[in-house]
Motif scaffolding. Sequence first.
Motif, PDB file in Angstrom:
ATOM      1  N   PHE A 147      -7.654  48.087  23.610  1.00  0.00           N
ATOM      2  CA  PHE A 147      -8.346  47.764  22.417  1.00  0.00           C
ATOM      3  C   PHE A 147      -9.571  47.167  22.326  1.00  0.00           C
ATOM      4  O   PHE A 147     -10.204  46.853  23.434  1.00  0.00           O
ATOM      5  CB  PHE A 147      -7.403  46.492  22.170  1.00  0.00           C
ATOM      6  N   ILE A 148     -10.132  46.775  21.340  1.00  0.00           N
ATOM      7  CA  ILE A 148     -11.505  46.448  20.912  1.00  0.00           C
ATOM      8  C   ILE A 148     -11.401  44.949  20.495  1.00  0.00           C
ATOM      9  O   ILE A 148     -10.585  44.606  19.612  1.00  0.00           O
ATOM     10  CB  ILE A 148     -12.548  47.089  20.145  1.00  0.00           C
ATOM     11  N   ARG A 149     -11.977  43.833  20.964  1.00  0.00           N
ATOM     12  CA  ARG A 149     -11.759  42.483  20.777  1.00  0.00           C
ATOM     13  C   ARG A 149     -12.328  42.316  19.319  1.00  0.00           C
ATOM     14  O   ARG A 149     -13.059  42.886  18.726  1.00  0.00           O
ATOM     15  CB  ARG A 149     -12.454  41.624  21.760  1.00  0.00           C
ATOM     16  N   GLY A 150     -11.589  41.341  18.769  1.00  0.00           N
ATOM     17  CA  GLY A 150     -11.719  40.943  17.570  1.00  0.00           C
ATOM     18  C   GLY A 150     -10.777  41.199  16.429  1.00  0.00           C
ATOM     19  O   GLY A 150      -9.932  41.818  16.650  1.00  0.00           O
ATOM     20  N   ASN A 151     -10.876  40.791  15.339  1.00  0.00           N
ATOM     21  CA  ASN A 151      -9.997  40.980  14.004  1.00  0.00           C
ATOM     22  C   ASN A 151      -9.984  42.349  13.492  1.00  0.00           C
ATOM     23  O   ASN A 151     -11.107  42.956  13.193  1.00  0.00           O
ATOM     24  CB  ASN A 151     -10.217  40.018  12.975  1.00  0.00           C
TER      25      ASN A 151
END
Length: 253
Positions: A134-138
């Motif tokens: 995943f890529i961090r953040g919302n």
Amino acid sequence: MLGILAAIFGLATTTVAAQDQLVPGKNVNMVGGPAVLTLNPFQLEGDPNLQRQNEITLDCSTRNPLPGTGESAGDAWLGFYWTTDGGARWRSFLHPGHPRDPNPTHPLKPYQAAADATVRCTTNGLCYMSGIAFIRGNNQPSAVFVTTVIDNNNTENGFPFANLGTTVVATSNSKFLDKTWIEVDRPRPGAQVMNIAAQNGVPAQSFPVGVVYLAWTEFVGNDNNVRTKMMVARSLNGGISFEQPVKVSEGYP
């Protein structure tokens, strides 16, 4: 005579019961082997920076009871561990596709982090490793994947496992895919055959493979209405490809 037989029988029963008891061995640091860190070209082995390791998963090869493979989630990426002497000594590396991996075409290269490892080994030395990337953040992209390795059982002291590749099973541009779990069946009548080309001195291999099942959670909704879907996908060809995922349940507030 009956008394002697009873005494002998009782002794034998006691001995068997003692053999069935678990005997704990000493603790072994799985990341305590050689520690190597070079930047150009990038190479990381062991844990030279003493980072945190958690969520370990482990299984043993079916071609040789001594080799074992495991994965864990450290901070930001998955670690890959292996032993050839029944767990007495270990060596560890990063799972391929990490941000410093020099291979730009690896399927996990677009992602910043990976976690939630599970490992299952099956017939003919095959082992499957699942996880999330995943890529961090919302509302950022995420994926679930399966990496297939095989124990070629062709060396006494070296690395017996060969990486057969990573398959991204599902992706999302905004929903978080989480908590994979993998299981594999034994080959059944009519199972598909996996063909592995000869490489690095290992002859070509061909054998039937069991069905691989991958489950994970998909978070949907918003901050005020969070719910999850449980998804399942299966592979009939040894993890090379997976069928379209199926929703098996969905939670509602």
